[in-house]
Design a protein around this motif. Structure first.
Motif, PDB file in Angstrom:
ATOM      1  N   GLN A  82       0.848  -1.192   0.000  1.00 49.41           N
ATOM      2  CA  GLN A  82       0.000   0.000   0.000  1.00 49.41           C
ATOM      3  C   GLN A  82       0.880   1.238   0.000  1.00 49.41           C
ATOM      4  N   ARG A  93      -1.825   3.386  -4.463  1.00 54.49           N
ATOM      5  CA  ARG A  93      -1.799   2.013  -4.988  1.00 54.49           C
ATOM      6  C   ARG A  93      -2.009   1.035  -3.845  1.00 54.49           C
ATOM      7  N   VAL A  95      -2.380  -3.219  -3.176  1.00 53.25           N
ATOM      8  CA  VAL A  95      -2.269  -4.579  -3.704  1.00 53.25           C
ATOM      9  C   VAL A  95      -2.840  -5.534  -2.663  1.00 53.25           C
ATOM     10  N   ARG A 160      -4.328 -12.146  -6.948  1.00 56.43           N
ATOM     11  CA  ARG A 160      -3.743 -10.876  -6.525  1.00 56.43           C
ATOM     12  C   ARG A 160      -4.358  -9.753  -7.346  1.00 56.43           C
ATOM     13  N   THR A 162      -5.020  -5.432  -7.810  1.00 57.85           N
ATOM     14  CA  THR A 162      -4.429  -4.116  -7.590  1.00 57.85           C
ATOM     15  C   THR A 162      -5.480  -3.043  -7.829  1.00 57.85           C
ATOM     16  N   THR A 164      -6.031   1.280  -7.771  1.00 59.68           N
ATOM     17  CA  THR A 164      -5.327   2.562  -7.793  1.00 59.68           C
ATOM     18  C   THR A 164      -6.331   3.697  -7.746  1.00 59.68           C
TER      19      THR A 164
END
Length: 731
Positions: A82, A93, A95, A160, A162, A164
Motif C-alpha cells: 500500500q 496504490r 495490492v 492478486r 491491484t 489505484t
C-alpha cells in the motif's frame, strides 16, 4: 423370528444414534462457524456459500454423515502492499491477496470523506462512521486474474488484485482504477472500504484502509515527532527449579524480522526495549536464536537501547512493598546483560509499567533516570493542568519535587500494531492514525510515543511498512528516539501520581529471605562456583510481570528448597560424650560432607564456665567431600561434667549446617587446685606429726601427784574428791 429381530434392532439403534450425533455435530459446526460482520445479509450469503460447497441436498438426506461436513471457510482478503503517503497530484496504490473466493466474485472499493478526529478514525476501522462517499472504484472481476503459484508468500490459487486512485493529473478510470480529476480537498486520512462480493453482490469480506494525502508543498506545517519503541521480549525461560526452556520459534522469528527491518532502514531513529532475560535466552539457545541476536546487535548501531530491569516489573508496586534494593539489583543485572550481549543501554530513560508514585519517581531519580515513558493510566489529571491538547501525546512533569519529565504512551497506536492477521494493513492504519493526530493541529510542535507493548511479535512486513512510512512522511511525521523526543519537547502541565495497587502478596518477604539464603550459601562455596549466580538469576526472573502471583512465589520457594537440599548434605552426630584426661586437650569434631565440592564453614563453640577455648570459640575450616575429623583446643578449668554445643555454619552465620551437643567429662586437675591440695596434705601431715610427738612424750612421763612449793605432796582441796561430788548441794 426372534433370532432375526435382534440384530436388526441393534442396527436400527446404531443408525439412530449416528443420526443424532451427526445432527448435533452439524448444529455445533454452524454455531461455531465464523460469521461475516460487514454488510446486512452477509451471514445469509455466507450460509448459502457453505451449503453450495457441501454435498448436494439429496445426498445429505440419504446419508446422515454428510451433515457433519464443515462449512466453507470465509474468503480471505489481505493487504500485500500500500502507498503510505500520496502527494496532492499523486497515485494511491493498493495490492491485495484474495483467497477462497467463489466463481464470479469481484473486488470493489469506495472512497469516503476525510476523517476529522481520532475517535472517528478508530470507528472507521470497523466500517462504522465512514461518512459521505466521494467516489467508487470500478470493480475487478477475480475470474479474469491469474491464480498465484504460491510466490510472494501467497498460497497456491490466491488471486492478486491491484487498486489505484489517481489524483488530479492521474485520472484514468477503469476496472480497479479510479481517477479524481478534482483531487481531494486537503491533507488527511480518507477511508477506503474494500469489499469482496460474490456474483450476486453479497459481501463475503471487507477491510477498511486509508488513503493519506500529504499537504501542499507550500503549506507551513510542523511535523509530528514520532518515537517508535520496538520491544524484544518473551516470558521467562527459567523455571522455579532452575531448568531452562527454549524460546518459542515465533519469538526467534520476531527478533530476526526486527533486526532485518531495522538494518534495511538504518537512518530511521528507533528506540529498542529488549528484556535482558530474553537476550540471555537468545544467546544461550544458540543456532538461529544467536544469529538473530547478533543481527539485532548490528542493527542497533546509532539507535537508542533502553536500559531495562532483568525482567519486566511494575516499579511502583515493588517500591511500595519495600523492594527498592531488589529493583536496583535487577536494573544493574539488566544493564550488565545488555552491555555484554548488545551495547551499552541508555540509563536515563525508563519505560514504566503500571502506576507512578512519588517514591517510585524518587528511586528512579536516584538511580540516574531523569525521563519516564509511562502507560496512559500511570497518572491522574490534576486540576491545575493546562487544557487543549490530548494528555496522551504531550510530555508532563510528575509532582515529585524531583522534576522528572514524563511522556505518556498513546495506547491506541500500540494496539493497532498488534493485529497479526494482516500486519501490513495494521502498519498503514498506524500511519493514518498519526496523520489524524497531526491534522488536529498541524502547526503545533508535538510528539507521540508509539509503544505496542512487550507482546508484539514483529512479522517483518509490518515494521518494514512503518519504517518506510516514517522515512517518506517527513512533512507530516518525523521519526525520533525517546531521548530525542524529550530533548525536542518542553513539559506542559502537570500530572498527579495515582496510588499504586500492590498485589505482590507475600512475595517481598519471600524474595528477600531467599536472597539472604543465597548470599549465605555463596559464602560456603568458592568464588568461581556458578551455582549462586544461577540461583540469583532465578530470583531475578521471579520479578517478571508476566507471572501470576502464585507463579512468582514459586521461584523463591524453589530456590530455598534447592539450598536446603544441598545444605542437608552436611551433617554431624547429634550427641557425643567426651572424657578429658588432661587439662589442655584437642576435642575431636566429626563432620560429613556429602556434596561433590569442598565448602568453607565456621565452627562455633558454646560451653559453660568449666571449659574455655585458648584459640577462640570460632574456628574456620574447609570441608572436603567425605567424612572429616578436625580438632579444637579445649581447656578444662576444673574437673567435672560440662555441656558443650558445637555449631557448623556458613561463614556469614546465615545457614546452620549441623549441630552437635557434647557432654564433656573432665578428670584433670588444674595447677592451682593441685598446689592447694598438696599444701593441705602437707599441713595435715605436719599437724599429725606434731600431735603424735606430743602424745608420745606424755605417755612416757606417766601420772604425777601435785606438790607444793617446797616439793612436798599436798592434800587435795576439800570438796574436790569423788565423795564430795556425790553429796547433794545443801546437806
Amino acid at each position: 423370528m426372534t433370532a432375526h429381530r435382534g440384530p436388526r434392532a441393534v442396527v436400527r439403534r446404531r443408525r439412530c444414534a449416528r443420526s443424532l450425533l451427526a445432527a448435533l455435530a452439524a448444529s455445533l459446526a454452524l454455531t461455531s462457524a465464523p460469521q461475516p460482520s460487514t454488510l446486512p445479509g452477509a451471514a445469509a450469503a455466507a450460509g448459502a456459500v457453505g451449503v453450495a460447497g457441501a454435498v448436494p441436498a439429496p445426498a445429505a438426506r440419504a446419508n446422515p454423515r454428510a451433515a457433519t461436513a464443515s462449512p466453507t471457510p470465509r474468503p480471505g482478503l489481505r493487504v500485500v502492499e500500500q502507498s503510505a503517503w500520496v502527494a496532492r497530484d499523486g497515485v494511491f496504490r493498493l495490492v491485495l491477496d484474495v483467497t477462497g473466493a467463489p466463481r464470479g466474485a469481484r473486488i470493489q472499493a469506495r472512497l469516503y470523506q476525510r476523517v476529522e478526529d481520532q475517535p472517528t478514525f478508530l470507528r472507521t476501522l470497523f466500517g462504522a462512521d465512514l461518512g459521505e462517499s466521494l467516489a467508487s472504484v470500478p470493480p475487478v472481476a477475480l475470474d479474469l486474474l491469474p491464480a498465484s503459484a504460491g510466490n510472494n508468500n501467497a498460497g497456491a490459487g490466491t488471486k492478486r488484485a491491484t487498486l489505484t486512485v489517481g489524483l488530479l493529473s492521474h485520472n484514468v478510470t477503469g476496472p480497479g482504477n479510479l481517477g479524481l480529476s478534482r483531487g481531494l480537498g486537503g491533507a488527511g486520512a480518507y477511508p477506503l472500504a474494500v469489499d469482496l462480493v460474490d456474483a450476486k453482490g453479497s459481501s463475503l469480506n471487507q477491510i477498511v484502509t486509508h488513503l493519506v494525502r500529504l499537504p501542499a508543498p507550500d503549506a507551513e506545517v510542523a511535523p509530528l515527532r514520532v518515537a517508535l519503541v520496538v520491544p524484544v521480549h518473551a516470558p521467562p525461560t527459567t523455571s522455579p527449579g532452575g531448568a531452562t526452556s527454549r524460546l518459542p520459534a515465533r519469538v526467534v522469528r520476531s527478533v530476526a524480522a526486527t533486526a532485518l527491518a531495522l538494518r534495511a532502514h538504518p537512518s530511521v531513529p528507533v528506540s529498542v526495549a529488549a528484556t535482558p532475560e530474553t537476550v540471555d535466552a537468545l544467546a544461550r539457545q544458540g543456532g538461529d536464536a544467536a544469529s538473530a541476536l547478533d543481527s539485532l546487535r548490528r542493527a542497533l548501531a546509532g539507535r537508542q537501547l533502553i536500559a531495562e530491569p532483568y525482567v519486566d516489573v511494575r516499579l511502583s508496586d515493588w517500591v511500595d512493598a519495600g523492594l527498592s534494593e531488589e529493583l536496583t539489583r535487577l536494573r544493574d543485572r539488566g544493564t550488565a546483560a545488555l552491555t555484554a550481549r548488545l551495547k551499552r543501554p541508555d540509563g536515563r530513560t525508563f519505560l514504566l509499567r503500571g502506576p507512578l508514585t512519588r517514591d517510585a519517581a524518587r528511586l528512579m531519580r536516584l538511580t540516574g533516570v531523569d525521563q519516564v515513558v509511562a502507560d496512559p493510566g500511570a497518572t491522574s489529571p490534576d486540576s491545575r493542568s493546562t487544557g487543549g491538547a490530548p494528555p496522551a501525546r504531550l510530555p508532563y512533569s510528575v509532582e515529585t519535587g524531583l522534576a522528572t519529565p514524563l511522556v505518556v504512551i498513546d495506547s491506541s497506536e500500540g494496539a493497532l500494531l498488534t493485529q497479526r492477521a494482516d500486519p501490513v494493513l495494521a502498519a498503514h492504519r498506524l500511519l493514518a492514525d498519526l496523520v489524524t493526530i497531526w491534522q488536529s493541529d498541524p502547526g503545533a510542535a508535538r510528539g507521540v510515543v508509539v509503544a505496542p507493548g512487550p507482546d508484539w511479535q514483529v512479522a517483518g512486513p509490518d515494521l518494514e511498512a512503518v519504517l518506510a512510512g516514517l522515512t517518506a512522511g517527513g512533512r507530516v511525521v518525523r521519526p525520533t528516539t525517546l531521548a530525542g523526543l524529550f530533548d525536542g519537547l518542553r513539559s506542559e502541565g502537570a500530572r498527579r501520581p495515582r496510588p499504586s495497587g500492590n498485589d505482590l502478596d507475600g512475595y517481598p518477604a519471600s524474595v528477600q529471605a531467599a536472597r539472604r539464603q543465597v548470599a549465605s550459601f555463596a559464602s560456603l562455596l568458592p568464588k568461581a562456583d556458578p551455582l549462586p549466580a544461577a540461583l540469583d538469576q532465578r530470583l531475578d526472573v521471579s520479578a517478571a510481570d508476566d507471572l501470576r502471583p502464585a507463579q512468582r512465589l514459586a521461584y523463591p520457594a524453589a530456590v530455598l528448597a534447592a539450598i536446603g537440599r544441598r545444605t542437608a548434605a552436611i551433617d554431624a552426630p547429634a550427641r557425643q560424650t567426651v572424657t578429658l584426661t588432661a587439662r589442655d586437650t584437642d576435642l575431636p569434631v566429626v563432620v560429613r560432607n556429602r556434596l561433590s565440592r569442598p565448602i568453607d564453614v565456621v565452627v562455633t563453640l558454646e560451653a559453660g564456665s568449666r571449659l574455655e577455648f585458648p584459640l577462640g570459640a570460632t574456628v574456620s575450616e574447609r570441608l572436603e567431600p567425605g567424612t572429616q575429623r578436625f580438632r579444637i583446643r579445649v581447656r578444662a578449668r576444673s574437673p567435672g561434667t560440662s555441656p558443650l554445643l558445637v555449631r557448623v555454619t556458613s561463614p556469614d552465620g546465615g545457614i546452620v549446617l549441623a549441630t552437635t551437643r557434647y557432654t564433656v567429662r573432665s578428670t584433670a586437675v588444674s595447677g592451682l587446685g593441685a598446689a592447694l591440695s598438696i599444701g593441705a596434705l602437707l599441713f595435715l601431715l605436719l599437724w599429725w606429726a606434731r600431735h603424735w610427738r606430743r602424745s608420745r612424750r606424755t605417755r612416757r612421763a606417766g601420772p604425777q601427784a601435785p606438790t607444793g612449793g617446797d616439793g612436798e605432796p599436798r592434800a587435795a582441796p576439800a570438796g574436790t574428791g569423788p565423795a564430795a561430788a556425790e553429796i547433794p548441794a545443801g546437806r
